[in-house]
Write an enzyme that holds these catalytic residues in place. Structure first.
Site, PDB file in Angstrom:
ATOM      1  N   PRO A  49       6.731   4.392   5.679  1.00 26.92           N
ATOM      2  CA  PRO A  49       5.830   5.236   6.801  1.00 26.92           C
ATOM      3  C   PRO A  49       5.361   4.697   8.050  1.00 26.92           C
ATOM      4  CG  PRO A  49       4.432   4.484   4.700  1.00 26.92           C
ATOM      5  CD  PRO A  49       6.058   4.024   5.123  1.00 26.92           C
TER       6      PRO A  49
ATOM      7  N   TYR B 231      -5.056  11.603  -0.801  1.00 25.03           N
ATOM      8  CA  TYR B 231      -4.021  11.043  -1.162  1.00 25.03           C
ATOM      9  C   TYR B 231      -2.817  11.201  -1.285  1.00 25.03           C
ATOM     10  CZ  TYR B 231      -3.794   5.338  -0.622  1.00 25.03           C
ATOM     11  OH  TYR B 231      -3.512   4.228  -1.013  1.00 25.03           O
TER      12      TYR B 231
ATOM     13  N   CYS C 191       0.937  -1.033   0.201  1.00 28.13           N
ATOM     14  CA  CYS C 191       0.238  -0.177   0.026  1.00 28.13           C
ATOM     15  C   CYS C 191       0.929   1.585  -0.118  1.00 28.13           C
ATOM     16  CB  CYS C 191      -1.035   0.338   1.351  1.00 28.13           C
ATOM     17  SG  CYS C 191      -2.269  -1.357   1.219  1.00 28.13           S
ATOM     18  N   HIS C 192       1.525   1.597   1.214  1.00 25.69           N
ATOM     19  CA  HIS C 192       2.690   2.580   0.678  1.00 25.69           C
ATOM     20  C   HIS C 192       4.094   2.217   1.002  1.00 25.69           C
ATOM     21  CE1 HIS C 192      -1.643   3.332   2.710  1.00 25.69           C
ATOM     22  NE2 HIS C 192      -1.578   3.797   1.312  1.00 25.69           N
ATOM     23  N   GLY C 193       4.154   1.587   0.452  1.00 27.34           N
ATOM     24  CA  GLY C 193       5.698   1.269   1.040  1.00 27.34           C
ATOM     25  C   GLY C 193       6.681   0.756   2.526  1.00 27.34           C
TER      26      GLY C 193
END
Lengths: 169, 422
Positions: A148, B294, A133-135
Protein backbone atom coordinates in the site's frame (compact mmCIF):
# COMPACT_ATOMS: atom_id res chain seq x y z
CA UNK A 1 -33.79 42.11 3.76
CA UNK A 2 -33.55 41.86 -0.01
CA UNK A 3 -36.05 44.58 -0.87
CA UNK A 4 -34.36 47.03 1.48
CA UNK A 5 -31.77 49.37 0.05
CA UNK A 6 -28.36 49.17 1.75
CA UNK A 7 -27.90 52.01 4.22
CA UNK A 8 -24.94 53.59 5.95
CA UNK A 9 -25.64 51.32 8.93
CA UNK A 10 -25.37 48.16 6.78
CA UNK A 11 -21.99 49.34 5.59
CA UNK A 12 -20.89 49.90 9.20
CA UNK A 13 -22.08 46.41 10.18
CA UNK A 14 -20.24 44.75 7.29
CA UNK A 15 -17.08 46.73 7.94
CA UNK A 16 -17.21 45.85 11.66
CA UNK A 17 -17.69 42.13 10.95
CA UNK A 18 -14.76 42.18 8.52
CA UNK A 19 -12.40 43.91 10.97
CA UNK A 20 -13.60 41.58 13.72
CA UNK A 21 -12.93 38.50 11.58
CA UNK A 22 -9.40 39.68 10.71
CA UNK A 23 -8.74 40.41 14.38
CA UNK A 24 -10.02 36.97 15.46
CA UNK A 25 -7.86 35.26 12.83
CA UNK A 26 -4.81 37.23 13.99
CA UNK A 27 -5.41 36.08 17.57
CA UNK A 28 -6.06 32.45 16.57
CA UNK A 29 -2.91 32.11 14.44
CA UNK A 30 -0.37 32.11 17.33
CA UNK A 31 -2.53 29.51 19.10
CA UNK A 32 -2.34 27.27 16.03
CA UNK A 33 1.28 27.94 15.10
CA UNK A 34 2.57 27.13 18.59
CA UNK A 35 1.95 23.49 17.69
CA UNK A 36 4.46 23.58 14.80
CA UNK A 37 8.07 22.41 15.42
CA UNK A 38 9.73 24.81 17.86
CA UNK A 39 13.21 26.34 17.68
CA UNK A 40 14.82 23.60 19.79
CA UNK A 41 13.38 20.87 17.57
CA UNK A 42 14.53 22.64 14.42
CA UNK A 43 18.02 23.13 15.92
CA UNK A 44 18.59 19.35 15.82
CA UNK A 45 18.72 19.56 12.05
CA UNK A 46 21.90 17.61 11.25
CA UNK A 47 23.82 14.68 12.64
CA UNK A 48 27.23 13.15 11.79
CA UNK A 49 27.69 9.40 11.60
CA UNK A 50 30.87 7.32 11.67
CA UNK A 51 30.54 4.56 9.08
CA UNK A 52 34.03 3.08 9.23
CA UNK A 53 32.88 -0.10 11.00
CA UNK A 54 30.03 -0.96 8.61
CA UNK A 55 30.76 -4.12 6.62
CA UNK A 56 29.42 -4.92 3.15
CA UNK A 57 25.86 -6.23 3.27
CA UNK A 58 25.21 -4.62 6.65
CA UNK A 59 22.88 -1.83 7.66
CA UNK A 60 23.18 0.54 10.58
CA UNK A 61 20.26 2.57 11.85
CA UNK A 62 20.80 6.01 13.33
CA UNK A 63 18.31 8.49 14.72
CA UNK A 64 17.92 11.79 12.92
CA UNK A 65 15.14 14.23 13.86
CA UNK A 66 13.53 11.44 15.88
CA UNK A 67 13.35 9.23 12.81
CA UNK A 68 15.48 6.19 12.00
CA UNK A 69 17.88 6.54 9.05
CA UNK A 70 19.13 3.39 7.33
CA UNK A 71 22.73 3.45 6.15
CA UNK A 72 23.41 0.32 4.14
CA UNK A 73 26.72 -0.70 2.63
CA UNK A 74 25.46 -2.65 -0.35
CA UNK A 75 27.01 -5.74 -1.94
CA UNK A 76 27.80 -5.90 -5.67
CA UNK A 77 24.78 -8.14 -6.30
CA UNK A 78 22.46 -5.71 -4.53
CA UNK A 79 23.77 -2.80 -6.57
CA UNK A 80 23.44 -4.82 -9.78
CA UNK A 81 19.91 -5.84 -8.83
CA UNK A 82 18.91 -2.25 -8.03
CA UNK A 83 20.37 -0.83 -11.23
CA UNK A 84 18.99 -3.46 -13.61
CA UNK A 85 15.32 -2.78 -12.75
CA UNK A 86 13.26 -1.35 -15.61
CA UNK A 87 11.63 2.01 -14.84
CA UNK A 88 8.21 0.81 -16.01
CA UNK A 89 8.24 -1.89 -13.31
CA UNK A 90 8.37 0.75 -10.56
CA UNK A 91 5.41 2.25 -8.71
CA UNK A 92 7.42 5.40 -8.02
CA UNK A 93 10.06 5.52 -10.80
CA UNK A 94 13.43 6.71 -9.55
CA UNK A 95 16.83 5.63 -10.87
CA UNK A 96 19.11 3.92 -8.34
CA UNK A 97 21.87 6.20 -9.65
CA UNK A 98 19.90 9.19 -8.35
CA UNK A 99 19.14 7.59 -4.99
CA UNK A 100 22.67 6.39 -4.21
CA UNK A 101 25.31 8.75 -5.60
CA UNK A 102 27.99 6.45 -4.22
CA UNK A 103 26.55 3.07 -5.24
CA UNK A 104 28.09 1.30 -2.27
CA UNK A 105 26.19 3.44 0.24
CA UNK A 106 22.42 3.72 0.41
CA UNK A 107 21.24 6.37 2.87
CA UNK A 108 17.51 6.81 3.40
CA UNK A 109 14.85 7.43 6.03
CA UNK A 110 13.84 4.07 7.51
CA UNK A 111 10.23 5.12 7.45
CA UNK A 112 7.59 3.36 5.43
CA UNK A 113 5.79 5.89 3.23
CA UNK A 114 2.45 4.26 3.97
CA UNK A 115 1.87 5.06 7.64
CA UNK A 116 5.34 5.57 9.08
CA UNK A 117 6.42 2.20 10.49
CA UNK A 118 10.06 1.09 10.38
CA UNK A 119 10.55 -1.60 7.68
CA UNK A 120 12.65 -4.69 8.46
CA UNK A 121 16.07 -5.28 6.87
CA UNK A 122 16.74 -8.12 4.40
CA UNK A 123 13.11 -9.09 4.14
CA UNK A 124 10.39 -9.08 1.54
CA UNK A 125 9.97 -10.29 -2.02
CA UNK A 126 12.58 -7.88 -3.45
CA UNK A 127 15.58 -8.60 -1.18
CA UNK A 128 15.38 -5.17 0.40
CA UNK A 129 12.96 -4.17 3.14
CA UNK A 130 9.55 -5.30 4.29
CA UNK A 131 7.15 -3.27 6.42
CA UNK A 132 5.43 -5.50 8.99
CA UNK A 133 2.54 -3.12 9.58
CA UNK A 134 0.67 -3.30 6.29
CA UNK A 135 2.91 -5.38 4.06
CA UNK A 136 4.87 -3.01 1.79
CA UNK A 137 7.88 -4.53 -0.04
CA UNK A 138 10.92 -2.39 -0.93
CA UNK A 139 13.83 -3.37 -3.20
CA UNK A 140 17.59 -3.04 -2.63
CA UNK A 141 17.35 0.63 -3.53
CA UNK A 142 14.54 1.25 -0.99
CA UNK A 143 11.98 1.64 -3.76
CA UNK A 144 8.40 0.55 -3.23
CA UNK A 145 7.59 -2.54 -5.30
CA UNK A 146 4.50 -4.07 -3.75
CA UNK A 147 1.96 -3.07 -1.09
CA UNK A 148 0.00 0.00 0.00
CA UNK A 149 2.91 2.48 0.32
CA UNK A 150 2.73 5.08 -2.47
CA UNK A 151 6.37 6.28 -2.55
CA UNK A 152 9.96 5.07 -2.26
CA UNK A 153 11.66 5.50 1.09
CA UNK A 154 12.88 9.07 1.23
CA UNK A 155 16.53 9.90 0.66
CA UNK A 156 17.43 12.77 3.01
CA UNK A 157 19.99 15.46 2.28
CA UNK A 158 23.40 14.06 3.23
CA UNK A 159 27.07 14.36 2.30
CA UNK A 160 30.34 12.54 2.87
CA UNK A 161 32.41 14.74 5.19
CA UNK A 162 35.33 12.35 4.63
CA UNK A 163 35.67 8.68 3.69
CA UNK A 164 34.47 7.53 7.10
CA UNK A 165 31.85 10.10 8.03
CA UNK A 166 28.41 10.95 6.68
CA UNK A 167 26.61 14.13 7.65
CA UNK A 168 22.81 13.83 7.47
CA UNK A 169 20.74 16.97 7.18
CA UNK B 1 -38.46 22.25 29.64
CA UNK B 2 -41.12 20.87 31.91
CA UNK B 3 -44.47 19.87 30.47
CA UNK B 4 -46.28 20.94 33.60
CA UNK B 5 -46.09 23.69 36.19
CA UNK B 6 -44.19 22.85 39.29
CA UNK B 7 -44.18 24.67 42.61
CA UNK B 8 -41.85 23.55 45.39
CA UNK B 9 -43.73 22.76 48.60
CA UNK B 10 -41.34 24.51 50.99
CA UNK B 11 -41.01 28.28 51.23
CA UNK B 12 -37.23 28.19 50.90
CA UNK B 13 -37.52 25.91 47.90
CA UNK B 14 -39.95 28.29 46.26
CA UNK B 15 -37.70 31.26 47.02
CA UNK B 16 -34.72 29.50 45.46
CA UNK B 17 -36.67 28.08 42.52
CA UNK B 18 -38.01 31.51 41.58
CA UNK B 19 -34.41 32.70 41.24
CA UNK B 20 -32.84 29.56 39.70
CA UNK B 21 -35.35 26.88 38.63
CA UNK B 22 -33.13 23.91 39.49
CA UNK B 23 -35.96 22.24 41.40
CA UNK B 24 -38.17 22.49 38.33
CA UNK B 25 -35.42 20.74 36.38
CA UNK B 26 -35.11 18.03 39.05
CA UNK B 27 -38.87 17.58 39.00
CA UNK B 28 -38.87 17.32 35.21
CA UNK B 29 -36.20 14.61 35.39
CA UNK B 30 -37.97 12.53 38.06
CA UNK B 31 -41.45 12.83 36.54
CA UNK B 32 -40.23 12.51 32.94
CA UNK B 33 -42.79 10.24 31.25
CA UNK B 34 -41.14 7.14 29.84
CA UNK B 35 -42.70 4.47 27.59
CA UNK B 36 -43.65 1.58 29.82
CA UNK B 37 -42.45 -1.07 27.36
CA UNK B 38 -38.75 -0.13 27.37
CA UNK B 39 -36.62 -3.30 27.48
CA UNK B 40 -33.12 -3.79 28.88
CA UNK B 41 -31.49 -2.56 25.66
CA UNK B 42 -32.67 0.89 26.79
CA UNK B 43 -30.59 0.79 29.97
CA UNK B 44 -27.31 1.50 28.21
CA UNK B 45 -27.79 5.28 28.24
CA UNK B 46 -27.54 5.20 32.01
CA UNK B 47 -24.68 2.71 31.86
CA UNK B 48 -22.81 5.02 29.48
CA UNK B 49 -23.25 7.96 31.85
CA UNK B 50 -21.74 5.77 34.56
CA UNK B 51 -18.82 4.90 32.24
CA UNK B 52 -18.14 8.57 31.49
CA UNK B 53 -18.13 9.54 35.16
CA UNK B 54 -15.90 6.56 36.01
CA UNK B 55 -13.39 7.59 33.34
CA UNK B 56 -13.37 11.21 34.50
CA UNK B 57 -12.91 10.33 38.19
CA UNK B 58 -10.20 7.68 37.63
CA UNK B 59 -8.57 9.90 34.98
CA UNK B 60 -8.35 12.85 37.37
CA UNK B 61 -6.72 10.71 40.05
CA UNK B 62 -4.26 9.17 37.58
CA UNK B 63 -3.31 12.65 36.37
CA UNK B 64 -2.13 13.43 39.92
CA UNK B 65 0.68 10.87 39.47
CA UNK B 66 1.31 10.67 35.73
CA UNK B 67 4.13 12.68 34.14
CA UNK B 68 3.60 13.72 30.53
CA UNK B 69 7.19 13.63 29.33
CA UNK B 70 8.76 11.25 26.80
CA UNK B 71 11.57 10.37 29.25
CA UNK B 72 9.35 9.84 32.26
CA UNK B 73 5.87 8.82 31.10
CA UNK B 74 6.54 5.08 30.90
CA UNK B 75 8.23 5.06 34.29
CA UNK B 76 5.51 7.15 35.91
CA UNK B 77 2.89 4.62 34.78
CA UNK B 78 4.94 1.83 36.38
CA UNK B 79 5.22 4.05 39.45
CA UNK B 80 1.42 4.27 39.52
CA UNK B 81 1.18 0.48 39.21
CA UNK B 82 3.74 -0.34 41.93
CA UNK B 83 4.05 2.54 44.38
CA UNK B 84 0.92 4.67 44.41
CA UNK B 85 -1.71 3.48 46.91
CA UNK B 86 -4.34 1.58 44.91
CA UNK B 87 -2.67 2.95 41.78
CA UNK B 88 -2.97 -0.48 40.12
CA UNK B 89 -6.70 -0.51 40.79
CA UNK B 90 -7.34 3.01 39.52
CA UNK B 91 -5.29 2.43 36.37
CA UNK B 92 -6.88 -0.93 35.63
CA UNK B 93 -10.35 0.58 36.08
CA UNK B 94 -9.41 3.43 33.73
CA UNK B 95 -7.83 1.19 31.07
CA UNK B 96 -10.60 -1.43 31.14
CA UNK B 97 -13.15 1.34 31.59
CA UNK B 98 -12.35 2.52 28.08
CA UNK B 99 -13.21 -0.93 26.73
CA UNK B 100 -16.38 -1.11 28.81
CA UNK B 101 -17.35 2.35 27.55
CA UNK B 102 -17.04 1.17 23.94
CA UNK B 103 -18.82 -2.11 24.66
CA UNK B 104 -21.75 -0.12 26.05
CA UNK B 105 -21.71 2.45 23.25
CA UNK B 106 -21.78 -0.27 20.57
CA UNK B 107 -24.79 -1.90 22.21
CA UNK B 108 -26.40 1.54 22.50
CA UNK B 109 -25.77 2.28 18.80
CA UNK B 110 -26.97 -1.11 17.60
CA UNK B 111 -30.10 -0.76 19.75
CA UNK B 112 -30.79 2.49 17.87
CA UNK B 113 -30.24 0.72 14.57
CA UNK B 114 -32.65 -2.10 15.47
CA UNK B 115 -35.47 0.05 16.79
CA UNK B 116 -34.99 2.96 14.35
CA UNK B 117 -34.32 5.44 17.14
CA UNK B 118 -32.38 7.68 14.73
CA UNK B 119 -35.47 8.46 12.64
CA UNK B 120 -37.58 11.59 12.67
CA UNK B 121 -37.99 13.40 15.05
CA UNK B 122 -34.79 12.14 16.74
CA UNK B 123 -32.15 12.96 14.09
CA UNK B 124 -30.39 15.58 16.21
CA UNK B 125 -30.10 13.20 19.18
CA UNK B 126 -28.54 10.69 16.80
CA UNK B 127 -26.09 13.15 15.24
CA UNK B 128 -24.96 14.42 18.65
CA UNK B 129 -24.46 10.77 19.55
CA UNK B 130 -22.22 10.22 16.52
CA UNK B 131 -20.15 13.29 17.49
CA UNK B 132 -19.80 11.86 21.00
CA UNK B 133 -18.70 8.55 19.47
CA UNK B 134 -16.05 10.33 17.36
CA UNK B 135 -14.78 12.22 20.41
CA UNK B 136 -14.68 8.94 22.35
CA UNK B 137 -12.45 7.43 19.68
CA UNK B 138 -10.16 10.48 19.77
CA UNK B 139 -9.97 10.37 23.57
CA UNK B 140 -9.32 6.62 23.62
CA UNK B 141 -6.61 6.88 20.98
CA UNK B 142 -4.80 9.70 22.78
CA UNK B 143 -5.16 7.98 26.13
CA UNK B 144 -3.57 4.86 24.69
CA UNK B 145 -0.53 6.96 23.68
CA UNK B 146 0.10 8.31 27.20
CA UNK B 147 1.84 5.24 28.76
CA UNK B 148 4.49 5.68 26.03
CA UNK B 149 4.90 1.98 25.35
CA UNK B 150 5.69 0.47 21.96
CA UNK B 151 2.03 0.22 20.94
CA UNK B 152 1.44 3.77 22.17
CA UNK B 153 4.26 5.13 20.06
CA UNK B 154 3.58 3.17 16.89
CA UNK B 155 -0.17 3.49 17.15
CA UNK B 156 0.32 7.25 17.38
CA UNK B 157 2.69 7.15 14.40
CA UNK B 158 0.31 5.15 12.20
CA UNK B 159 -2.83 7.09 13.10
CA UNK B 160 -1.27 10.55 12.74
CA UNK B 161 0.24 9.45 9.43
CA UNK B 162 -3.31 8.89 8.15
CA UNK B 163 -3.42 12.66 7.67
CA UNK B 164 -0.41 12.53 5.35
CA UNK B 165 -2.76 10.96 2.79
CA UNK B 166 -4.36 14.38 2.25
CA UNK B 167 -2.96 15.83 -1.01
CA UNK B 168 -0.64 18.87 -0.84
CA UNK B 169 -1.12 19.88 2.81
CA UNK B 170 -0.97 16.38 4.34
CA UNK B 171 2.72 16.39 5.31
CA UNK B 172 2.40 19.87 6.81
CA UNK B 173 -0.57 18.80 8.89
CA UNK B 174 1.29 15.75 10.22
CA UNK B 175 4.31 17.87 11.21
CA UNK B 176 1.94 20.30 12.90
CA UNK B 177 0.21 17.48 14.80
CA UNK B 178 3.57 16.08 15.93
CA UNK B 179 5.23 19.41 16.74
CA UNK B 180 8.35 17.92 15.19
CA UNK B 181 9.51 15.49 12.53
CA UNK B 182 8.30 12.40 14.33
CA UNK B 183 6.11 11.43 17.27
CA UNK B 184 8.06 12.75 20.24
CA UNK B 185 7.78 14.71 23.46
CA UNK B 186 5.78 17.64 21.98
CA UNK B 187 3.29 15.08 20.64
CA UNK B 188 2.95 13.44 24.05
CA UNK B 189 2.30 16.67 25.95
CA UNK B 190 -0.38 17.87 23.54
CA UNK B 191 -2.06 14.46 23.50
CA UNK B 192 -2.20 14.57 27.30
CA UNK B 193 -3.78 18.03 27.17
CA UNK B 194 -6.41 16.95 24.65
CA UNK B 195 -7.03 13.65 26.42
CA UNK B 196 -7.84 15.70 29.51
CA UNK B 197 -10.09 18.11 27.60
CA UNK B 198 -12.20 15.74 25.50
CA UNK B 199 -14.12 14.00 28.34
CA UNK B 200 -15.49 17.37 29.40
CA UNK B 201 -16.54 18.13 25.82
CA UNK B 202 -18.29 14.74 25.84
CA UNK B 203 -19.97 15.63 29.13
CA UNK B 204 -21.34 18.83 27.56
CA UNK B 205 -22.57 16.92 24.52
CA UNK B 206 -24.21 14.32 26.77
CA UNK B 207 -26.26 17.12 28.32
CA UNK B 208 -27.35 18.21 24.81
CA UNK B 209 -27.99 14.55 23.88
CA UNK B 210 -30.35 14.13 26.85
CA UNK B 211 -31.92 17.54 26.34
CA UNK B 212 -32.67 16.68 22.71
CA UNK B 213 -34.03 13.32 23.89
CA UNK B 214 -36.42 14.96 26.34
CA UNK B 215 -38.07 17.02 23.60
CA UNK B 216 -39.76 14.12 21.71
CA UNK B 217 -39.24 11.60 24.52
CA UNK B 218 -37.86 8.07 24.26
CA UNK B 219 -38.42 5.83 21.31
CA UNK B 220 -39.64 2.37 22.37
CA UNK B 221 -39.51 -1.24 21.15
CA UNK B 222 -42.75 -0.83 19.20
CA UNK B 223 -41.43 2.36 17.66
CA UNK B 224 -44.73 4.24 17.56
CA UNK B 225 -45.38 7.78 18.75
CA UNK B 226 -47.01 7.90 22.16
CA UNK B 227 -48.92 10.54 23.99
CA UNK B 228 -47.21 11.65 27.17
CA UNK B 229 -47.98 11.48 29.94
CA UNK B 230 -50.63 8.82 29.37
CA UNK B 231 -51.37 5.23 30.30
CA UNK B 232 -48.56 4.30 27.89
CA UNK B 233 -45.95 5.95 30.10
CA UNK B 234 -44.46 5.60 33.55
CA UNK B 235 -42.52 8.29 35.44
CA UNK B 236 -38.73 8.02 35.15
CA UNK B 237 -38.44 7.78 38.92
CA UNK B 238 -38.72 5.21 40.39
CA UNK B 239 -39.51 2.86 37.48
CA UNK B 240 -36.65 3.53 35.08
CA UNK B 241 -34.20 4.45 37.84
CA UNK B 242 -34.63 0.97 39.37
CA UNK B 243 -34.45 -0.81 36.05
CA UNK B 244 -31.35 1.16 34.96
CA UNK B 245 -29.81 0.53 38.38
CA UNK B 246 -30.30 -3.23 38.09
CA UNK B 247 -28.82 -3.30 34.58
CA UNK B 248 -25.90 -1.19 35.81
CA UNK B 249 -25.19 -3.72 38.56
CA UNK B 250 -25.09 -6.54 35.99
CA UNK B 251 -22.78 -4.42 33.84
CA UNK B 252 -20.50 -3.71 36.79
CA UNK B 253 -20.09 -7.45 37.37
CA UNK B 254 -18.66 -7.80 33.86
CA UNK B 255 -16.55 -4.66 34.40
CA UNK B 256 -15.20 -5.99 37.71
CA UNK B 257 -14.42 -9.35 36.12
CA UNK B 258 -12.05 -7.67 33.68
CA UNK B 259 -10.51 -5.35 36.27
CA UNK B 260 -9.85 -8.05 38.87
CA UNK B 261 -9.38 -11.27 36.92
CA UNK B 262 -7.95 -10.36 33.51
CA UNK B 263 -6.96 -6.69 33.55
CA UNK B 264 -4.55 -7.01 30.62
CA UNK B 265 -6.51 -9.33 28.34
CA UNK B 266 -7.89 -6.46 26.25
CA UNK B 267 -4.51 -4.71 26.03
CA UNK B 268 -1.36 -5.62 24.18
CA UNK B 269 1.80 -7.05 25.78
CA UNK B 270 4.02 -4.85 23.58
CA UNK B 271 2.82 -1.80 25.46
CA UNK B 272 4.81 -2.93 28.48
CA UNK B 273 7.96 -2.25 26.41
CA UNK B 274 9.01 1.39 26.45
CA UNK B 275 8.58 3.34 23.19
CA UNK B 276 11.47 2.86 20.78
CA UNK B 277 11.47 4.96 17.59
CA UNK B 278 13.99 2.59 15.96
CA UNK B 279 11.93 -0.60 16.07
CA UNK B 280 8.35 -1.22 14.99
CA UNK B 281 6.58 -4.15 16.69
CA UNK B 282 5.88 -7.01 14.31
CA UNK B 283 2.12 -6.69 14.72
CA UNK B 284 0.57 -3.29 15.12
CA UNK B 285 -3.04 -3.69 16.14
CA UNK B 286 -5.32 -1.01 17.49
CA UNK B 287 -7.55 -1.62 20.50
CA UNK B 288 -10.42 -4.01 19.80
CA UNK B 289 -13.04 -1.28 19.50
CA UNK B 290 -11.31 0.27 16.49
CA UNK B 291 -10.64 -2.98 14.64
CA UNK B 292 -13.58 -2.88 12.17
CA UNK B 293 -12.47 0.51 10.89
CA UNK B 294 -8.85 -0.62 10.81
CA UNK B 295 -9.92 -3.56 8.60
CA UNK B 296 -11.68 -1.14 6.24
CA UNK B 297 -8.54 1.03 6.06
CA UNK B 298 -6.36 -1.95 5.18
CA UNK B 299 -8.73 -3.51 2.69
CA UNK B 300 -8.29 -0.61 0.26
CA UNK B 301 -4.94 -0.88 -1.57
CA UNK B 302 -4.63 2.89 -2.13
CA UNK B 303 -3.39 5.09 0.73
CA UNK B 304 -5.71 8.08 0.25
CA UNK B 305 -8.76 6.01 -0.68
CA UNK B 306 -8.15 3.73 2.31
CA UNK B 307 -8.31 6.70 4.67
CA UNK B 308 -11.37 8.08 2.87
CA UNK B 309 -13.14 4.70 3.15
CA UNK B 310 -12.38 4.44 6.86
CA UNK B 311 -13.65 7.93 7.63
CA UNK B 312 -16.72 7.44 5.42
CA UNK B 313 -17.57 4.27 7.31
CA UNK B 314 -18.05 6.38 10.45
CA UNK B 315 -19.47 9.54 8.91
CA UNK B 316 -22.05 7.60 6.88
CA UNK B 317 -23.79 6.99 10.21
CA UNK B 318 -24.44 10.73 10.56
CA UNK B 319 -26.65 10.75 7.45
CA UNK B 320 -28.35 7.47 8.31
CA UNK B 321 -31.69 9.15 9.17
CA UNK B 322 -31.91 10.20 5.50
CA UNK B 323 -30.54 6.98 4.01
CA UNK B 324 -33.20 4.88 5.71
CA UNK B 325 -36.34 5.68 3.75
CA UNK B 326 -38.75 3.50 5.75
CA UNK B 327 -41.36 5.30 7.81
CA UNK B 328 -41.61 2.38 10.23
CA UNK B 329 -39.10 2.71 13.05
CA UNK B 330 -38.91 -0.64 14.81
CA UNK B 331 -37.37 -3.67 13.09
CA UNK B 332 -40.07 -5.70 14.85
CA UNK B 333 -42.45 -4.65 12.07
CA UNK B 334 -39.89 -4.81 9.26
CA UNK B 335 -39.30 -8.50 8.45
CA UNK B 336 -36.70 -7.83 5.75
CA UNK B 337 -34.84 -5.08 7.56
CA UNK B 338 -34.61 -7.34 10.59
CA UNK B 339 -32.64 -9.88 8.54
CA UNK B 340 -30.39 -7.27 6.97
CA UNK B 341 -29.80 -5.83 10.45
CA UNK B 342 -28.39 -9.12 11.70
CA UNK B 343 -26.29 -9.49 8.55
CA UNK B 344 -24.84 -6.05 9.29
CA UNK B 345 -24.06 -7.07 12.87
CA UNK B 346 -22.27 -10.17 11.55
CA UNK B 347 -20.50 -8.06 8.91
CA UNK B 348 -19.11 -5.64 11.52
CA UNK B 349 -17.99 -8.54 13.74
CA UNK B 350 -16.24 -10.14 10.75
CA UNK B 351 -14.54 -6.81 9.95
CA UNK B 352 -13.38 -6.61 13.56
CA UNK B 353 -11.89 -10.08 13.38
CA UNK B 354 -10.16 -9.35 10.06
CA UNK B 355 -8.74 -6.14 11.55
CA UNK B 356 -6.89 -8.24 14.11
CA UNK B 357 -5.51 -10.65 11.51
CA UNK B 358 -2.60 -9.97 9.13
CA UNK B 359 -3.69 -8.17 5.95
CA UNK B 360 -2.94 -10.94 3.47
CA UNK B 361 -4.42 -13.85 1.54
CA UNK B 362 -7.89 -15.01 2.53
CA UNK B 363 -8.13 -12.54 5.44
CA UNK B 364 -7.68 -9.63 3.05
CA UNK B 365 -10.22 -11.04 0.61
CA UNK B 366 -12.85 -11.50 3.33
CA UNK B 367 -12.12 -8.00 4.69
CA UNK B 368 -12.69 -6.56 1.21
CA UNK B 369 -16.00 -8.34 0.75
CA UNK B 370 -17.12 -7.26 4.25
CA UNK B 371 -16.08 -3.65 3.55
CA UNK B 372 -18.05 -3.62 0.31
CA UNK B 373 -21.08 -5.07 2.09
CA UNK B 374 -20.87 -2.48 4.87
CA UNK B 375 -21.28 0.35 2.37
CA UNK B 376 -23.82 -1.61 0.34
CA UNK B 377 -26.00 -1.89 3.45
CA UNK B 378 -26.14 1.85 4.05
CA UNK B 379 -26.03 3.17 0.49
CA UNK B 380 -28.19 0.66 -1.38
CA UNK B 381 -30.09 -1.76 0.85
CA UNK B 382 -31.49 0.78 3.32
CA UNK B 383 -32.75 3.34 0.75
CA UNK B 384 -34.32 0.64 -1.45
CA UNK B 385 -35.82 -1.33 1.44
CA UNK B 386 -37.97 1.61 2.49
CA UNK B 387 -39.83 1.42 -0.82
CA UNK B 388 -39.87 -2.33 -1.43
CA UNK B 389 -40.45 -3.84 1.98
CA UNK B 390 -43.90 -5.05 3.03
CA UNK B 391 -44.11 -4.14 6.69
CA UNK B 392 -46.28 -5.68 9.39
CA UNK B 393 -49.06 -3.35 10.61
CA UNK B 394 -48.00 -1.53 13.75
CA UNK B 395 -50.26 -1.47 16.84
CA UNK B 396 -52.11 1.71 17.68
CA UNK B 397 -50.67 2.01 21.14
CA UNK B 398 -48.09 0.47 23.45
CA UNK B 399 -50.85 -0.78 25.72
CA UNK B 400 -52.43 -2.66 22.84
CA UNK B 401 -49.11 -4.30 22.02
CA UNK B 402 -48.34 -5.13 25.65
CA UNK B 403 -51.76 -6.66 26.33
CA UNK B 404 -51.80 -8.45 22.99
CA UNK B 405 -55.39 -7.29 22.46
CA UNK B 406 -54.88 -6.45 18.85
CA UNK B 407 -57.79 -6.69 16.45
CA UNK B 408 -55.25 -7.53 13.79
CA UNK B 409 -54.19 -11.16 13.74
CA UNK B 410 -50.78 -10.44 12.19
CA UNK B 411 -50.01 -7.92 14.89
CA UNK B 412 -51.10 -10.26 17.64
CA UNK B 413 -48.97 -13.06 16.28
CA UNK B 414 -46.09 -10.68 16.01
CA UNK B 415 -46.54 -9.64 19.60
CA UNK B 416 -45.98 -13.24 20.61
CA UNK B 417 -42.72 -13.53 18.68
CA UNK B 418 -41.68 -10.17 20.02
CA UNK B 419 -42.22 -11.36 23.58
CA UNK B 420 -40.17 -14.45 22.90
CA UNK B 421 -37.35 -12.46 21.37
CA UNK B 422 -37.04 -10.53 24.58
Amino acid sequence: MSDKKPERRDFLFTASYAVGAVGAAAVVWPLIDQMNPDASVKALASTEVDISSVKRGNTITVLWRGKPVFIRRRTEEEIKEARSVKMEDLIHPEKDEDRAKNPEWLVMLGVCTHLGCVPLNDKGDYDGWFCPCHGSHYDTSGRIRKGPAPLNMEVPKYEFVNANTIKIG
Amino acid sequence: MSDHDYTPSSKVGKWFNDRLPLLTLANHLTDYPTPKNLNYWWTFGGILTFCLITQIVTGLTLAMHYIAHADMAFESVEHIMRDVNYGWLIRYIHANGASMFFLAVYIHIFRSLFYGSYKSPREIIWIIGIIIYLLMMAAAFMGYVLPWGQMSFWGATVITNLFSAIPLVGEGIVTWLWGGYSVDNPTLTRFFTLHYLIPFLILGLVVLHIWALHVPGNNNPVGIDIKKPSKDTVPFHPYIVIKDGFALLMFMIVFAFFVFYSPNILGHADNYIEANPMVTPAHIVPEWYLLPFYAILRSVPDKLLGVVAMLSAILILAVLPWLDTSKIRSAVFRPLYKQFYWILVADVLILGYMGAMPAEGLYLLIARVATAYYFLHFLVILPVLGFKEKTIPVPLSITESVLGGSPNLATARNNESFDKSK
